[in-house]
Scaffold this motif. Structure first.
Motif, PDB file in Angstrom:
ATOM      1  N   LEU A  39       0.861  -1.178   0.000  1.00  0.00           N
ATOM      2  CA  LEU A  39       0.000   0.000   0.000  1.00  0.00           C
ATOM      3  C   LEU A  39       0.897   1.227   0.000  1.00  0.00           C
ATOM      4  O   LEU A  39       1.919   1.248   0.690  1.00  0.00           O
ATOM      5  CB  LEU A  39      -0.908  -0.002   1.236  1.00  0.00           C
ATOM      6  N   THR A  40       0.528   2.239  -0.769  1.00  0.00           N
ATOM      7  CA  THR A  40       1.300   3.475  -0.860  1.00  0.00           C
ATOM      8  C   THR A  40       0.399   4.666  -0.570  1.00  0.00           C
ATOM      9  O   THR A  40      -0.729   4.735  -1.073  1.00  0.00           O
ATOM     10  CB  THR A  40       1.928   3.633  -2.261  1.00  0.00           C
ATOM     11  N   ILE A  41       0.915   5.585   0.250  1.00  0.00           N
ATOM     12  CA  ILE A  41       0.240   6.853   0.503  1.00  0.00           C
ATOM     13  C   ILE A  41       1.128   7.953  -0.065  1.00  0.00           C
ATOM     14  O   ILE A  41       2.297   8.066   0.303  1.00  0.00           O
ATOM     15  CB  ILE A  41      -0.014   7.083   2.004  1.00  0.00           C
ATOM     16  N   ARG A  42       0.564   8.744  -0.980  1.00  0.00           N
ATOM     17  CA  ARG A  42       1.295   9.850  -1.608  1.00  0.00           C
ATOM     18  C   ARG A  42       0.956  11.136  -0.863  1.00  0.00           C
ATOM     19  O   ARG A  42      -0.201  11.545  -0.817  1.00  0.00           O
ATOM     20  CB  ARG A  42       0.922   9.967  -3.072  1.00  0.00           C
ATOM     21  N   THR A  43       1.982  11.762  -0.272  1.00  0.00           N
ATOM     22  CA  THR A  43       1.802  12.994   0.487  1.00  0.00           C
ATOM     23  C   THR A  43       2.654  14.098  -0.138  1.00  0.00           C
ATOM     24  O   THR A  43       3.436  13.846  -1.060  1.00  0.00           O
ATOM     25  CB  THR A  43       2.240  12.815   1.958  1.00  0.00           C
ATOM     26  N   ALA A  44       2.562  15.288   0.429  1.00  0.00           N
ATOM     27  CA  ALA A  44       3.401  16.407  -0.019  1.00  0.00           C
ATOM     28  C   ALA A  44       4.874  16.111   0.245  1.00  0.00           C
ATOM     29  O   ALA A  44       5.751  16.639  -0.431  1.00  0.00           O
ATOM     30  CB  ALA A  44       2.983  17.688   0.695  1.00  0.00           C
ATOM     31  N   LYS A  45       5.159  15.250   1.214  1.00  0.00           N
ATOM     32  CA  LYS A  45       6.543  14.901   1.564  1.00  0.00           C
ATOM     33  C   LYS A  45       7.065  13.695   0.783  1.00  0.00           C
ATOM     34  O   LYS A  45       8.190  13.270   1.000  1.00  0.00           O
ATOM     35  CB  LYS A  45       6.642  14.606   3.058  1.00  0.00           C
ATOM     36  N   GLY A  46       6.243  13.103  -0.074  1.00  0.00           N
ATOM     37  CA  GLY A  46       6.684  11.942  -0.854  1.00  0.00           C
ATOM     38  C   GLY A  46       5.770  10.745  -0.669  1.00  0.00           C
ATOM     39  O   GLY A  46       4.711  10.837  -0.044  1.00  0.00           O
ATOM     40  N   ASN A  47       6.208   9.621  -1.209  1.00  0.00           N
ATOM     41  CA  ASN A  47       5.447   8.377  -1.110  1.00  0.00           C
ATOM     42  C   ASN A  47       5.880   7.596   0.123  1.00  0.00           C
ATOM     43  O   ASN A  47       7.076   7.497   0.406  1.00  0.00           O
ATOM     44  CB  ASN A  47       5.649   7.518  -2.355  1.00  0.00           C
ATOM     45  N   HIS A  48       4.904   7.035   0.821  1.00  0.00           N
ATOM     46  CA  HIS A  48       5.171   6.205   2.001  1.00  0.00           C
ATOM     47  C   HIS A  48       4.588   4.829   1.733  1.00  0.00           C
ATOM     48  O   HIS A  48       3.411   4.700   1.428  1.00  0.00           O
ATOM     49  CB  HIS A  48       4.571   6.838   3.251  1.00  0.00           C
ATOM     50  N   ARG A  49       5.440   3.823   1.834  1.00  0.00           N
ATOM     51  CA  ARG A  49       5.042   2.453   1.514  1.00  0.00           C
ATOM     52  C   ARG A  49       4.816   1.642   2.781  1.00  0.00           C
ATOM     53  O   ARG A  49       5.578   1.752   3.748  1.00  0.00           O
ATOM     54  CB  ARG A  49       6.112   1.799   0.653  1.00  0.00           C
ATOM     55  N   PHE A  50       3.769   0.818   2.714  1.00  0.00           N
ATOM     56  CA  PHE A  50       3.386  -0.052   3.821  1.00  0.00           C
ATOM     57  C   PHE A  50       3.116  -1.444   3.277  1.00  0.00           C
ATOM     58  O   PHE A  50       2.858  -1.612   2.088  1.00  0.00           O
ATOM     59  CB  PHE A  50       2.093   0.455   4.488  1.00  0.00           C
ATOM     60  N   THR A  51       3.167  -2.420   4.134  1.00  0.00           N
ATOM     61  CA  THR A  51       2.661  -3.755   3.832  1.00  0.00           C
ATOM     62  C   THR A  51       1.545  -3.989   4.831  1.00  0.00           C
ATOM     63  O   THR A  51       1.784  -4.004   6.040  1.00  0.00           O
ATOM     64  CB  THR A  51       3.754  -4.830   3.975  1.00  0.00           C
ATOM     65  N   VAL A  52       0.317  -4.113   4.321  1.00  0.00           N
ATOM     66  CA  VAL A  52      -0.844  -4.179   5.196  1.00  0.00           C
ATOM     67  C   VAL A  52      -1.577  -5.508   5.067  1.00  0.00           C
ATOM     68  O   VAL A  52      -1.569  -6.131   4.009  1.00  0.00           O
ATOM     69  CB  VAL A  52      -1.824  -3.013   4.915  1.00  0.00           C
ATOM     70  N   GLU A  53      -2.170  -5.897   6.162  1.00  0.00           N
ATOM     71  CA  GLU A  53      -3.085  -7.032   6.153  1.00  0.00           C
ATOM     72  C   GLU A  53      -4.399  -6.522   5.591  1.00  0.00           C
ATOM     73  O   GLU A  53      -4.767  -5.370   5.794  1.00  0.00           O
ATOM     74  CB  GLU A  53      -3.303  -7.546   7.568  1.00  0.00           C
ATOM     75  N   ILE A  54      -5.099  -7.381   4.881  1.00  0.00           N
ATOM     76  CA  ILE A  54      -6.383  -6.979   4.330  1.00  0.00           C
ATOM     77  C   ILE A  54      -7.479  -7.824   4.979  1.00  0.00           C
ATOM     78  O   ILE A  54      -7.410  -9.050   4.989  1.00  0.00           O
ATOM     79  CB  ILE A  54      -6.405  -7.063   2.795  1.00  0.00           C
ATOM     80  N   ALA A  55      -8.429  -7.138   5.573  1.00  0.00           N
ATOM     81  CA  ALA A  55      -9.561  -7.805   6.224  1.00  0.00           C
ATOM     82  C   ALA A  55     -10.663  -7.971   5.182  1.00  0.00           C
ATOM     83  O   ALA A  55     -11.429  -7.049   4.922  1.00  0.00           O
ATOM     84  CB  ALA A  55     -10.037  -6.984   7.414  1.00  0.00           C
ATOM     85  N   LEU A  56     -10.701  -9.143   4.564  1.00  0.00           N
ATOM     86  CA  LEU A  56     -11.633  -9.394   3.465  1.00  0.00           C
ATOM     87  C   LEU A  56     -12.986  -9.895   3.938  1.00  0.00           C
ATOM     88  O   LEU A  56     -14.020  -9.479   3.426  1.00  0.00           O
ATOM     89  CB  LEU A  56     -11.043 -10.412   2.490  1.00  0.00           C
ATOM     90  N   THR A  57     -12.980 -10.806   4.899  1.00  0.00           N
ATOM     91  CA  THR A  57     -14.231 -11.425   5.326  1.00  0.00           C
ATOM     92  C   THR A  57     -14.907 -10.604   6.416  1.00  0.00           C
ATOM     93  O   THR A  57     -14.272  -9.770   7.084  1.00  0.00           O
ATOM     94  CB  THR A  57     -13.983 -12.845   5.867  1.00  0.00           C
ATOM     95  N   GLU A  58     -16.179 -10.843   6.609  1.00  0.00           N
ATOM     96  CA  GLU A  58     -16.915 -10.158   7.674  1.00  0.00           C
ATOM     97  C   GLU A  58     -16.279 -10.437   9.032  1.00  0.00           C
ATOM     98  O   GLU A  58     -16.112  -9.529   9.847  1.00  0.00           O
ATOM     99  CB  GLU A  58     -18.375 -10.606   7.659  1.00  0.00           C
ATOM    100  N   LYS A  59     -15.867 -11.679   9.258  1.00  0.00           N
ATOM    101  CA  LYS A  59     -15.240 -12.036  10.535  1.00  0.00           C
ATOM    102  C   LYS A  59     -13.919 -11.270  10.723  1.00  0.00           C
ATOM    103  O   LYS A  59     -13.639 -10.757  11.810  1.00  0.00           O
ATOM    104  CB  LYS A  59     -14.991 -13.541  10.604  1.00  0.00           C
ATOM    105  N   GLN A  60     -13.103 -11.191   9.667  1.00  0.00           N
ATOM    106  CA  GLN A  60     -11.848 -10.444   9.759  1.00  0.00           C
ATOM    107  C   GLN A  60     -12.115  -8.966  10.013  1.00  0.00           C
ATOM    108  O   GLN A  60     -11.401  -8.329  10.788  1.00  0.00           O
ATOM    109  CB  GLN A  60     -11.028 -10.613   8.472  1.00  0.00           C
ATOM    110  N   GLN A  61     -13.148  -8.421   9.390  1.00  0.00           N
ATOM    111  CA  GLN A  61     -13.461  -7.013   9.586  1.00  0.00           C
ATOM    112  C   GLN A  61     -13.998  -6.752  10.993  1.00  0.00           C
ATOM    113  O   GLN A  61     -13.720  -5.709  11.573  1.00  0.00           O
ATOM    114  CB  GLN A  61     -14.419  -6.511   8.511  1.00  0.00           C
TER     115      GLN A  61
END
Length: 172
Positions: A39-61
């Motif tokens: 996952l990348t967030i583009r800000t005024a200071k540049g790009n910030h990269r993350f590795t995120v878990e994704i909560a796909l199912t209702e139970k995970q959410q």
């Protein structure tokens, strides 16, 4: 016994889309059980990269990051909303502060709740339909200069020719 009151209660419960995260006492979701995405967030200071878990199912959410004792600086959890909806979260059973980023369908951050307090039952919402919510370690958004209006994308946006429902690649 009249089953009508039970039917109405079940119907109201099923129709509530903006209810806080349900209480869940099962084992926490971990990086070993949830898919990981870049996952990348583009800000005024540049790009910030993350590795995120994704909560796909209702139970995970429902579980989210409850019961976690820590969260790495460049990790988090993403809650996709398909179709987009007005999402509401709370911090009950969440042990650490979290930054919550509510993301518009165009990839811009609609609302940022900084350092949501652990154990709080107060609902947190952008008040508008969103495509996803991203949870980061509390204070991380301020450390990186992430603000409302910054842009977010996740998955493999460098290869748009390969369709993948886990990719979110809004136009720049």
């Amino acid at each position: 016994m009249n089953p009508f009151p039970l039917f109405i209660l079940a119907l109201l419960t099923a129709c509530s889309q903006s209810a806080p995260k349900a209480e869940n006492t099962s084992a926490p979701i971990t990086a070993q059980t949830a898919p990981l995405l870049p996952l990348t967030i583009r800000t005024a200071k540049g790009n910030h990269r993350f590795t995120v878990e994704i909560a796909l199912t209702e139970k995970q959410q429902e579980q989210g990051l409850m019961f976690r004792k820590s969260l790495a600086p460049d990790s988090g959890m993403l809650f996709p909303m398909s179709p987009p909806r007005t999402a509401s979260f709370w911090m009950k059973n969440t042990l650490i502060p979290l930054d919550m980023l509510f993301i518009h369908t165009d990839g811009s951050i609609a609302f940022l709740k900084a350092s949501a307090a652990p154990y709080s039952r107060e609902p947190i919402s952008a008040g508008v339909p969103v495509a996803a919510v991203l949870e980061l370690r509390g204070g991380r958004a301020a450390e990186l200069g992430i603000r409302e209006g910054d842009r977010v994308h996740w998955g493999d946006c460098s290869a748009p020719s390969r369709p993948n429902p886990l990719n979110f690649c809004p136009a720049p």
